[in-house]
Design a protein around this motif. Structure first.
Motif, short mmCIF file in Angstrom:
data_model
loop_
_atom_site.label_atom_id
_atom_site.label_comp_id
_atom_site.label_asym_id
_atom_site.label_seq_id
_atom_site.Cartn_x
_atom_site.Cartn_y
_atom_site.Cartn_z
N THR A 168 0.84 -1.21 0.00
CA THR A 168 0.00 0.00 0.00
C THR A 168 0.87 1.25 0.00
O THR A 168 2.03 1.22 0.43
N GLU A 182 0.09 5.43 1.01
CA GLU A 182 -0.82 6.52 1.34
C GLU A 182 -0.15 7.82 0.94
O GLU A 182 1.00 8.07 1.29
N GLU A 241 -5.21 9.61 -0.68
CA GLU A 241 -5.68 8.24 -0.96
C GLU A 241 -4.75 7.22 -0.36
O GLU A 241 -3.53 7.43 -0.30
N LYS A 242 -5.34 6.10 0.07
CA LYS A 242 -4.55 4.92 0.44
C LYS A 242 -4.76 3.90 -0.66
O LYS A 242 -5.87 3.39 -0.84
N SER A 243 -3.71 3.64 -1.42
CA SER A 243 -3.81 2.81 -2.62
C SER A 243 -3.31 1.40 -2.34
O SER A 243 -2.40 1.20 -1.53
N ASN A 244 -3.90 0.47 -3.07
CA ASN A 244 -3.50 -0.95 -2.96
C ASN A 244 -2.84 -1.41 -4.26
O ASN A 244 -3.32 -1.10 -5.34
N ASP A 294 -6.67 -0.51 -6.51
CA ASP A 294 -7.71 0.46 -6.16
C ASP A 294 -7.22 1.26 -4.97
O ASP A 294 -6.10 1.06 -4.49
N ASP A 327 -8.65 3.81 -1.32
CA ASP A 327 -9.65 4.50 -0.53
C ASP A 327 -9.28 5.97 -0.48
O ASP A 327 -8.21 6.32 0.04
N THR A 352 -9.37 9.27 1.19
CA THR A 352 -9.66 9.68 2.56
C THR A 352 -9.88 11.19 2.66
O THR A 352 -10.36 11.67 3.68
#
Ligand SMILES: [Zn+2]
Ligand SMILES: [Zn+2]
Length: 165
Positions: free
Chosen positions: A85, A87, A103-106, A118, A120, A122
């Motif tokens: 991840t 962020e 964003e916190k990306s995967n 994808d 999240d 924030t």
């Protein structure tokens, strides 16, 4: 030119190596940085190509390119990276307004290559600029001056002489 990712390296010794596929990112953070630099330099195809196979089905190079073209990609700040991840906050200007997208990306490895899956979001906010307004005026000091590693920064220049188009 400085690399848009904020590394303070030259673009051609940093993310350009990935965008031109001379090298492959070896960590999620390198991929994330190179994707930001691809937005900044309007390299839509690279952004498309570095989605994972599944999320790629929902993307189009045209849509990515339009979004990249509309925005002036000012600066990237990495808050935290792990093995899968990242962020970050991306700062950009559209319609003379400064935005932060946090964003916190995967990320995942597919066939030995790091790919973006994808994220999240924030925070996604207009940032107030001078005098409590979020509209940047042509004679304001360019907001890139707020970001020490901004690739576009021309120290102390007015917006109209710096990042405004
Ligand atoms: Zn870079
Ligand atoms: Zn500027």
């Amino acid at each position: 030119m400085l690399c848009p990712c904020g590394s303070t390296l030259l673009f051609n010794t940093c993310c350009q190596l990935f965008i031109t596929q001379k090298q492959s990112p070896s960590t999620p953070e390198q991929l994330m940085r190179s994707r930001f630099s691809a937005y900044a330099t309007k390299a839509g195809q690279y952004i498309f190509d570095t989605y994972g196979a599944m999320p790629q089905l929902e993307q189009s190079v045209n849509d990515i390119q339009t979004w990249a073209d509309e925005c002036l990609w000012l600066a990237l700040v990495i808050h935290k990276s792990t093995e899968s991840t990242v962020e970050f906050s991306a700062y950009y200007i559209v319609d003379n307004t400064l935005y932060e997208l946090r964003e916190k990306s995967n990320f995942t490895l597919e066939k030995g290559q790091w790919r973006y899956i994808d994220g999240d979001i924030t925070a996604h906010n207009e940032l107030t600029f001078n005098n409590g307004t979020s509209t940047i005026k042509r004679n304001d000091i360019c907001p890139c001056n707020k970001f020490p590693t901004a690739w576009s920064a021309k120290k102390g220049k007015k917006f109209k002489n710096c990042c405004a188009r």
